[in-house]
Write an enzyme that holds these catalytic residues in place. Sequence first.
Site, mmCIF file in Angstrom:
data_model
loop_
_atom_site.group_PDB
_atom_site.id
_atom_site.type_symbol
_atom_site.label_atom_id
_atom_site.label_comp_id
_atom_site.label_asym_id
_atom_site.label_seq_id
_atom_site.Cartn_x
_atom_site.Cartn_y
_atom_site.Cartn_z
ATOM 1 N N SER A 177 46.734 33.073 45.251
ATOM 2 C CA SER A 177 47.476 34.332 45.184
ATOM 3 C C SER A 177 48.963 34.153 45.479
ATOM 4 O O SER A 177 49.754 35.048 45.183
ATOM 5 C CB SER A 177 46.884 35.345 46.166
ATOM 6 O OG SER A 177 46.921 34.836 47.489
ATOM 7 N N HIS A 196 44.461 34.497 38.778
ATOM 8 C CA HIS A 196 44.430 35.220 40.044
ATOM 9 C C HIS A 196 43.646 36.519 39.871
ATOM 10 O O HIS A 196 44.160 37.523 39.383
ATOM 11 C CB HIS A 196 45.872 35.502 40.500
ATOM 12 C CG HIS A 196 45.949 36.270 41.776
ATOM 13 N ND1 HIS A 196 47.039 37.052 42.108
ATOM 14 C CD2 HIS A 196 45.079 36.387 42.824
ATOM 15 C CE1 HIS A 196 46.835 37.612 43.278
ATOM 16 N NE2 HIS A 196 45.656 37.235 43.731
ATOM 17 N N GLU A 211 45.675 38.174 36.996
ATOM 18 C CA GLU A 211 47.039 37.691 36.821
ATOM 19 C C GLU A 211 47.002 36.244 36.312
ATOM 20 O O GLU A 211 46.433 35.373 36.975
ATOM 21 C CB GLU A 211 47.757 37.765 38.172
ATOM 22 C CG GLU A 211 49.235 37.523 38.136
ATOM 23 C CD GLU A 211 49.864 37.919 39.474
ATOM 24 O OE1 GLU A 211 50.893 38.608 39.450
ATOM 25 O OE2 GLU A 211 49.327 37.550 40.540
ATOM 26 N N ASN A 244 51.555 39.942 44.659
ATOM 27 C CA ASN A 244 51.826 39.770 46.086
ATOM 28 C C ASN A 244 53.303 39.784 46.416
ATOM 29 O O ASN A 244 53.679 40.080 47.550
ATOM 30 C CB ASN A 244 51.175 38.484 46.593
ATOM 31 C CG ASN A 244 49.695 38.681 46.867
ATOM 32 O OD1 ASN A 244 49.269 39.767 47.256
ATOM 33 N ND2 ASN A 244 48.901 37.657 46.645
#
Length: 285
Positions: free
Chosen positions: A122, A143, A155, A193
């Site tokens: 991540s 991800h 992702e 993130n």
Amino acid sequence: MRGRSDIETVAVIGAGTMGNGIAQVAATAGYDVVMRDIEREFLDNGFEAIDDSLSRLAAKDDLEEDPGTIRDRITGTTALGDLAEADLVVEAAVEEMDVKRDIFADLDGIVDDDVVLATNTSTLSITTIASATDRPEMVVGLHFMNPVPVMRGVEVVVGEKTDPDVTEFAHWFAEDLGKETWESDDKPGFVTNRVLMPWINEGIRAYDEGVASKEDMDRGMKLGTNVPMGPLELADHIGLDICLDASRTLHEELGDRYKPAYLLKRKVDAGDLGKKTGQGFYEYE
């Protein structure tokens, strides 16, 4: 690189929250899955989570097949060598660079040269992970979001040497699992993130400074911005230790605007990691 029609067996490394979720959705899509972890106990816990998840989905009529049929497509192993026949590998081990590099270095000598190696990291650099192999062009980020069986998004993260065909393949595979994708360059935190962690940390700081109760902090963000969870509730669901690790990585790479909130560190030190331990900012059964 193996063509899409050649993908029959997917290997998943890690039987934790992300790994067992990825294994479940791959099996639900019809793939045979080999799920590997370092201890049989971790595998047993992963299979228990899969069984529980499939039962819940079946109760809501969200499965096209019987849960047992899907479950039977997944086998477990503690031996990395058992992944030798895999047509695709998705790594979902602990979020530590040294661990991931060791895994990818080992995989490089186990699976065939035309097998794509994907990582569910991540925050960590795809390029750095890929450099542990002799096939960096075959390494890509996939991800998944937590909980994997429920969240629609994946992702796709492109490393410095990721081959464009591998990137296209990663999008196809995620979409074949019923997901929707977006693409990010290999920059710290990627898309999700990089934006999410400072939002969570600022929510924790505001709560710690007495701006509002935890309930009103989350309620205000949900009603005011139309998000499904506020920052404290979401942190509990992600895992406070995971939020802290991600924030520390971003802080190191991008500076003080990503500095973890003090209360987040204190909660982790106390062992209150969120929903998975029964106690975080809220209490859980």
